[in-house]
Structures are given as C-alpha cells and as structure tokens.
Design a protein around this motif. Sequence first.
Motif, PDB file in Angstrom:
ATOM      1  N   SER A 212      -3.764   7.770  -1.885  1.00 44.61           N
ATOM      2  CA  SER A 212      -4.426   6.796  -1.030  1.00 44.61           C
ATOM      3  C   SER A 212      -5.943   6.760  -1.273  1.00 44.61           C
ATOM      4  CB  SER A 212      -4.118   7.204   0.407  1.00 44.61           C
ATOM      5  OG  SER A 212      -4.732   6.367   1.294  1.00 44.61           O
TER       6      SER A 212
ATOM      7  N   ALA B 201     -11.331   0.399  -3.973  1.00 45.64           N
ATOM      8  CA  ALA B 201     -11.664  -0.663  -3.009  1.00 45.64           C
ATOM      9  C   ALA B 201     -13.169  -0.640  -2.724  1.00 45.64           C
ATOM     10  CB  ALA B 201     -10.862  -0.455  -1.727  1.00 45.64           C
TER      11      ALA B 201
ATOM     12  N   HIS C  24      -8.960   9.033  17.108  1.00 49.25           N
ATOM     13  CA  HIS C  24      -8.149   7.931  16.564  1.00 49.25           C
ATOM     14  C   HIS C  24      -8.277   7.808  15.042  1.00 49.25           C
ATOM     15  CE1 HIS C  24      -8.170   5.751  20.724  1.00 49.25           C
ATOM     16  NE2 HIS C  24      -7.267   6.705  20.644  1.00 49.25           N
TER      17      HIS C  24
ATOM     18  N   ASP D  61     -12.027  -6.510   3.070  1.00 48.79           N
ATOM     19  CA  ASP D  61     -10.615  -6.938   3.098  1.00 48.79           C
ATOM     20  C   ASP D  61     -10.398  -8.233   3.879  1.00 48.79           C
ATOM     21  OD1 ASP D  61      -8.131  -6.666   2.020  1.00 48.79           O
ATOM     22  OD2 ASP D  61      -7.358  -5.315   3.552  1.00 48.79           O
TER      23      ASP D  61
ATOM     24  N   THR E 156     -11.819   2.919  13.192  1.00 55.11           N
ATOM     25  CA  THR E 156     -11.285   4.271  13.008  1.00 55.11           C
ATOM     26  C   THR E 156     -10.119   4.329  12.020  1.00 55.11           C
ATOM     27  OG1 THR E 156      -9.850   3.884  14.890  1.00 55.11           O
ATOM     28  CG2 THR E 156     -11.937   5.018  15.327  1.00 55.11           C
ATOM     29  N   GLY E 157      -9.663   3.148  11.556  1.00 55.63           N
ATOM     30  CA  GLY E 157      -8.527   3.094  10.629  1.00 55.63           C
ATOM     31  C   GLY E 157      -8.984   3.142   9.180  1.00 55.63           C
ATOM     32  N   ASN E 158      -8.103   2.746   8.275  1.00 53.49           N
ATOM     33  CA  ASN E 158      -8.434   2.840   6.850  1.00 53.49           C
ATOM     34  C   ASN E 158      -9.411   1.769   6.394  1.00 53.49           C
ATOM     35  OD1 ASN E 158      -7.036   5.126   6.578  1.00 53.49           O
ATOM     36  ND2 ASN E 158      -5.242   4.230   5.566  1.00 53.49           N
TER      37      ASN E 158
ATOM     38  N   PHE F  70      -8.487  -7.052  -0.961  1.00 50.39           N
ATOM     39  CA  PHE F  70      -7.899  -6.139  -1.945  1.00 50.39           C
ATOM     40  C   PHE F  70      -6.517  -6.590  -2.404  1.00 50.39           C
ATOM     41  CE2 PHE F  70     -10.604  -3.263   0.798  1.00 50.39           C
ATOM     42  CZ  PHE F  70     -11.714  -3.450  -0.018  1.00 50.39           C
TER      43      PHE F  70
ATOM     44  N   GLY G 172      -4.773  -3.991   9.729  1.00 47.81           N
ATOM     45  CA  GLY G 172      -4.136  -3.248  10.820  1.00 47.81           C
ATOM     46  C   GLY G 172      -4.485  -3.792  12.199  1.00 47.81           C
ATOM     47  N   LEU G 173      -5.288  -4.849  12.266  1.00 41.23           N
ATOM     48  CA  LEU G 173      -5.635  -5.416  13.579  1.00 41.23           C
ATOM     49  C   LEU G 173      -4.343  -5.843  14.280  1.00 41.23           C
ATOM     50  CD1 LEU G 173      -7.931  -6.504  15.487  1.00 41.23           C
ATOM     51  CD2 LEU G 173      -7.600  -8.701  14.345  1.00 41.23           C
ATOM     52  N   SER G 174      -4.150  -5.326  15.506  1.00 43.10           N
ATOM     53  CA  SER G 174      -2.846  -5.572  16.123  1.00 43.10           C
ATOM     54  C   SER G 174      -2.938  -6.225  17.485  1.00 43.10           C
ATOM     55  CB  SER G 174      -2.096  -4.247  16.243  1.00 43.10           C
ATOM     56  OG  SER G 174      -2.921  -3.302  16.902  1.00 43.10           O
TER      57      SER G 174
ATOM     58  N   GLY H 224     -12.038   1.140   8.155  1.00 43.41           N
ATOM     59  CA  GLY H 224     -13.263   1.906   8.426  1.00 43.41           C
ATOM     60  C   GLY H 224     -13.512   2.937   7.336  1.00 43.41           C
TER      61      GLY H 224
ATOM     62  N   ILE I 263      -7.254  -3.279  -7.045  1.00 42.25           N
ATOM     63  CA  ILE I 263      -7.524  -1.854  -6.769  1.00 42.25           C
ATOM     64  C   ILE I 263      -6.341  -0.989  -7.210  1.00 42.25           C
ATOM     65  CG2 ILE I 263      -9.123  -2.369  -4.881  1.00 42.25           C
ATOM     66  CD1 ILE I 263      -6.833  -1.423  -2.947  1.00 42.25           C
TER      67      ILE I 263
ATOM     68  N   ASP J 279       0.854  -1.203   0.000  1.00 43.83           N
ATOM     69  CA  ASP J 279       0.000   0.000   0.000  1.00 43.83           C
ATOM     70  C   ASP J 279       0.887   1.249   0.000  1.00 43.83           C
ATOM     71  OD1 ASP J 279      -2.435  -1.316   0.080  1.00 43.83           O
ATOM     72  OD2 ASP J 279      -2.710  -1.129   2.241  1.00 43.83           O
TER      73      ASP J 279
HETATM   74  N1  LIG Z   1      -4.416   3.828   1.585  1.00 49.07           N
HETATM   75  C1  LIG Z   1      -4.285   2.676   2.213  1.00 49.07           C
HETATM   76  O1  LIG Z   1      -3.414   2.490   3.059  1.00 49.07           O
HETATM   77  C2  LIG Z   1      -5.298   1.667   1.872  1.00 49.07           C
HETATM   78  C3  LIG Z   1      -5.854   0.903   2.889  1.00 49.07           C
HETATM   79  N2  LIG Z   1      -6.862   0.073   2.652  1.00 49.07           N
HETATM   80  C4  LIG Z   1      -7.643  -0.449   3.772  1.00 49.07           C
HETATM   81  O2  LIG Z   1      -7.031  -0.127   4.994  1.00 49.07           O
HETATM   82  C5  LIG Z   1      -6.875  -1.270   5.808  1.00 49.07           C
HETATM   83  C6  LIG Z   1      -5.684  -1.095   6.677  1.00 49.07           C
HETATM   84  O3  LIG Z   1      -5.877   0.116   7.370  1.00 49.07           O
HETATM   85  P1  LIG Z   1      -5.126   0.493   8.725  1.00 49.07           P
HETATM   86  O4  LIG Z   1      -3.700   0.202   8.579  1.00 49.07           O
HETATM   87  O5  LIG Z   1      -5.516   1.876   9.039  1.00 49.07           O
HETATM   88  O6  LIG Z   1      -5.670  -0.538   9.757  1.00 49.07           O
HETATM   89  P2  LIG Z   1      -7.149  -1.035  10.130  1.00 49.07           P
HETATM   90  O7  LIG Z   1      -8.173  -0.115   9.628  1.00 49.07           O
HETATM   91  O8  LIG Z   1      -7.216  -2.439   9.772  1.00 49.07           O
HETATM   92  O9  LIG Z   1      -7.157  -0.968  11.713  1.00 49.07           O
HETATM   93  C7  LIG Z   1      -6.268  -0.184  12.421  1.00 49.07           C
HETATM   94  C8  LIG Z   1      -6.973   0.607  13.516  1.00 49.07           C
HETATM   95  O10 LIG Z   1      -7.556  -0.251  14.457  1.00 49.07           O
HETATM   96  C9  LIG Z   1      -6.937  -0.087  15.737  1.00 49.07           C
HETATM   97  N3  LIG Z   1      -6.877  -1.419  16.340  1.00 49.07           N
HETATM   98  C10 LIG Z   1      -6.114  -2.465  15.975  1.00 49.07           C
HETATM   99  N4  LIG Z   1      -6.408  -3.553  16.706  1.00 49.07           N
HETATM  100  C11 LIG Z   1      -7.407  -3.172  17.559  1.00 49.07           C
HETATM  101  C12 LIG Z   1      -8.140  -3.837  18.572  1.00 49.07           C
HETATM  102  N5  LIG Z   1      -7.952  -5.127  18.830  1.00 49.07           N
HETATM  103  N6  LIG Z   1      -9.073  -3.149  19.250  1.00 49.07           N
HETATM  104  C13 LIG Z   1      -9.303  -1.846  18.986  1.00 49.07           C
HETATM  105  N7  LIG Z   1      -8.638  -1.157  18.038  1.00 49.07           N
HETATM  106  C14 LIG Z   1      -7.698  -1.812  17.346  1.00 49.07           C
HETATM  107  C15 LIG Z   1      -5.612   0.532  15.462  1.00 49.07           C
HETATM  108  O11 LIG Z   1      -5.145   1.233  16.577  1.00 49.07           O
HETATM  109  C16 LIG Z   1      -5.958   1.438  14.285  1.00 49.07           C
HETATM  110  O12 LIG Z   1      -6.596   2.613  14.705  1.00 49.07           O
HETATM  111  C17 LIG Z   1      -6.827  -2.427   4.847  1.00 49.07           C
HETATM  112  O13 LIG Z   1      -7.219  -3.626   5.441  1.00 49.07           O
HETATM  113  C18 LIG Z   1      -7.768  -1.944   3.759  1.00 49.07           C
HETATM  114  O14 LIG Z   1      -9.107  -2.269   4.108  1.00 49.07           O
HETATM  115  C19 LIG Z   1      -7.448  -0.018   1.326  1.00 49.07           C
HETATM  116  O15 LIG Z   1      -8.434   0.953   1.232  1.00 49.07           O
HETATM  117  C20 LIG Z   1      -6.425   0.226   0.261  1.00 49.07           C
HETATM  118  C21 LIG Z   1      -5.712   1.532   0.471  1.00 49.07           C
END
Ligand SMILES: NC(=O)C1=CN([C@@H]2O[C@H](COP(=O)(O)OP(=O)(O)OC[C@H]3O[C@@H](n4cnc5c(N)ncnc54)[C@H](O)[C@@H]3O)[C@@H](O)[C@H]2O)[C@@H](O)CC1
Length: 500
Positions: free
Chosen positions: A25, A32, A87, A153, A56-58, A178, A126-128, A60, A202, A14
Amino acid sequence: MKQIVTGGQMKLLDSYTIEKMGIPSLVLMERAALSVCQALREEEFPLEKVLVLCGTGNNGADGVAVARMLHAAGVSVDICILGKKDHYTEEMRKQVDIAENYHISFVKNAVPVEYTTIVDAVFGVGLSREVGGVYRDTIEALNRSDAKVMAVDIPSGISADTGKVLGCAVKADVTVTFAYEKAGLLFYPGASYARKIKTADIGIYMPPQNDFELSIQSCEDKDLFRIPVRKPDGNKGTFGKIFLAAGSRDISGAAYLSACAALRTGAGMIKVHTRQENRQALTTMLPEAMYSFYDDEEIEKEQILEGLAWADVIGVGPGMGTGQQAEDILYTILAEGRKPLLIDADGLNLLAGRMEVLAQYPAPVIVTPHLGEFSRISGVSVEEWKEAPLYLTKRFAHKYHLTVVCKDSRTVISDGSEEIFINTSGNSGMATAGSGDVLSGILMGLLAQGLSAIDAASLGVYFHGAAGDMAAAQKGEYSMIAGDIITQTAEILKKRGAVL
Ligand SMILES: NC(=O)C1=CN([C@@H]2O[C@H](COP(=O)(O)OP(=O)(O)OC[C@H]3O[C@@H](n4cnc5c(N)ncnc54)[C@H](O)[C@@H]3O)[C@@H](O)[C@H]2O)[C@@H](O)CC1
Ligand SMILES: [K+]
C-alpha cells in the motif's frame, strides 16, 4: 475509450493490487504523492507557503507524503490534520511517523488565507456521509482564501459516484486523480469543483475478469475513427436509407435539422414524412431529401408502409407534436417497422406510460430523452436520477431492451448491459433550440452506415458534443445555434477522411 470508475470500484482495485498482486500500500501511496508533487510543478503552483490539509484516512496519508516530499525539496510546508488520532488508518499513522522524523511543521488551526498553495487531502473515495463540523468550517475557509488549490484524488466533499456535493466541497484549480477518473469528477457539479483533471498512473492493477456490475466508459477523440470508412465503390444504398417521420403543422425546423444532420453525417438517402404545410419550406431548405406529405385527412398509411419497407433505419419524433396523427404514425411504425428505430422528442412523450409496447419491436431501438422526458417515460424523478444516474439509466434500458441516451450536461448512454457510457464532450452553448434534433440526425446517420445501436449512440453523442465544442470555439457559447453544430460535424468528418 477511457475507463471510468466509481468510488467503490476504485477501492476494490486498490485492495486487489495490494492483496492479490502484492504491491505494498505504501508503494502505491508514494507514487500517488510523487504524481501530486509533479503536478504542482507542471501547473506552476506558487509554492512560497504551502498548507496540506489532511483527513484521517488514506487520502490524508497521501497528503502527509506530499508534504514530506515538498519539505525535502526545501518548500515551506505546514500539515494540518482534521479529525482524531484514534481514527487514523495504519498508513496514516505510518506517514505521520515519517513526517515527524523529518521535523515537518504540524499546525492545529490552520488559517487558509496565510498560504499561497493548499493541498486538499481531507477526503478521497472514502467519503461516506455529509461533511459537517470542523471539516465544513475548514473547507469553507479554504474556499474563501486566494490560495491555489490542488485536490488529491477528488475534491473533498464530492461524491465519487455522482458528482454531488455532500454538504460542502473544496473548489480546486487542479485535481490529480489516481489510476482512473472517478465518475464524480465527470458529472456536475463535481466537474466544476475538480476543474482541470490530471490522471496519474500509480501502478493500480485492473484484473482482466472483474465482478463490476458496471464497466463505465467515456469516448475520446480517437474513438471518432470508429466511424465506418467510406467505401470508394459505395453508392447511395451502401451508406444507408433513412425514413424519418418528423415535423407538424407549425414546425418544420426540427425535421430540417434532423434530416440535414443525418445527411451531413454520411447517410446515403433520407425520406422525410411530414405535414403538407412543410412542403415548401423543406423542399427549399433541403432539396437533397425525399419527402412524403400528409394533410388533414387520415394519415397515409400506405406511404408509411412503403417508407418502412424501403428504409434501413427509421426515425420518429422531432417536432412531430403529440396529436392524434402523430400518435397514429408512431403506432404504425411500432407495429410495422422491422429496422433499427430511433425515437426522439414528441415520439417519447407519446410513449409515456406505455413503454411496454416497445418490447415487441423486432429490431434495436434507441431513445433519446432529455432528463425531463426520461422522467416522464421511466417514472424516475430528476432528483432520483441525480442520486444514481448510471444505475437508473441502465435499469431502464435493461427493463425495456432499449439503448437509452439520457441527455443532460453529462449524457449517460446504456443498452442495459454492464458497459455504460458517460459523455464528456459538449458545452452550455448546446443548450439551444434544435440541438437535440441535430443529435437524432447524427445517430440515424451512424446507424445508417452500419454501426450497432450502442456504438451509434455512444459515439454519436460524443461526436455531437465535439462538433458543439468546435461551434463554440467559432461562434461562442452564447451565439452558437443548432445549425452551427451541423456545419462543424462536416469539419470533423473531413478531418477523419483526410487521415485515411
Ligand atoms: N493503499 C490504498 O488503499 C491507497 C489509497 N489511496 C488514497 O486513499 C483514498 C481512500 O482512502 P480511504 O478509503 O481511507 O478513505 P478517505 O481517506 O477518502 O476517507 C475516509 C475517512 O474519512 C472518514 N469520513 C468519511 N466521510 C466523512 C465525513 N463526511 N465526515 C468526517 N469523516 C468522514 C471515514 O470515517 C474515514 O476515516 C483514495 O482516495 C486515495 O487518495 C491512494 O494513495 C492509493 C493507495
Ligand atoms: K481530496
């Protein structure tokens, strides 16, 4: 061959696409979201009332974009965001701003039973950490509802690397992933949470040179065409000679299944070295094979040496037992063999704790342990393996210079190099006595026809699973037995021959 990625690799791809190639992005995200909307229609989701659950991440942010597209198309849709505003990623903030311009309905405490379709965009790659609190409560309520569920995803709560459930996870009907399938969508239980997987392009860019420690591959039907073409002027020698030490006083079936599968896969000749007690059964069941027999006296070392000198491929283990004679045969083979060697079942049990003896073997070695056997020969517990199946299989293969076929519902195959395979063919009907013996026969058959150890192993495991899937289609997963897999092996090769 399909490229598979871990969560970390997907994040690198990405960022590479965004930062190095210059695709914004939000452009990737728009594609997507479009692919999710298209899948909702193709899969005939009931769109009377849709809830999009977002983190709250991408992931979402993808969800909010999906909601906006559905809203623009006249669908009744609510967005529910779990987690705090501070967040939000930058993209999430932007998507929420856009959605607000469209006056889409945002709800605070969504009640999943009120919806006909739920789009899961809580966590992606991004699940951590373990899922808890409001996330857990909402995912559990979602799983209790009758709504049809689309995961964006990856189902939220599934580890993108191992397929493990981190606390709790969304049970999806369809998952749109994706660019590349994530390893966690292939391994169980992730595979059953994702159900039907659709991969959407994508616009992610894969650099020709990447620094990935692992390049994960998965065979597909079209890879079966890499099984060598039959030479029209070939003779028995052309297609390879196998020497197989198998069977014991009370067990003849394993030797039969393995030898029969090797011949049915196309090997030219096989000689089975086994106990005298098996003479009548084996020569009646499989007169096509040659045999050498031993009894209670010392093992016939001369016979073994003769077999080793004659053969192009050596196999040892199926149904051989772990007694003194079996041990003597195995160690004679390890000391005197010079050809590619496959070690299975009891052969592996005899090696536990003494793996370093393999380091001296002068030709490629394939080992085919199931998880329990892998644990015995590697010292890695089954639980540890499940935490890092790719890394631990590779590390073991690398340490002992082996090609390892670690057999599980998703078999992992590695020769210690960066290329590693996850197998996706096969079904629960293959968890039946003798299925492993058939696999060892198939692998020897492919080695005999000249495939390298890693090609024979990766392709052979896929081939075995594909034949198992055909057997299940005919006999059902309950009733199919190992011999049915051999029958279907022949059907697959017949088709392959017909195409050429
Ligand atoms: N521009 C990009 O980077 C793109 C991202 N994409 C989408 O973005 C996703 C990845 O996005 P992110 O890296 O933002 O990560 P995610 O959206 O998967 O999740 C990360 C968020 O969740 C929180 N988190 C993680 N584990 C948690 C838990 N157990 N309980 C509560 N909160 C938790 C993190 O602190 C962070 O805020 C991909 O799976 C895909 O769907 C796609 O749209 C392609 C483009
Ligand atoms: K998700």
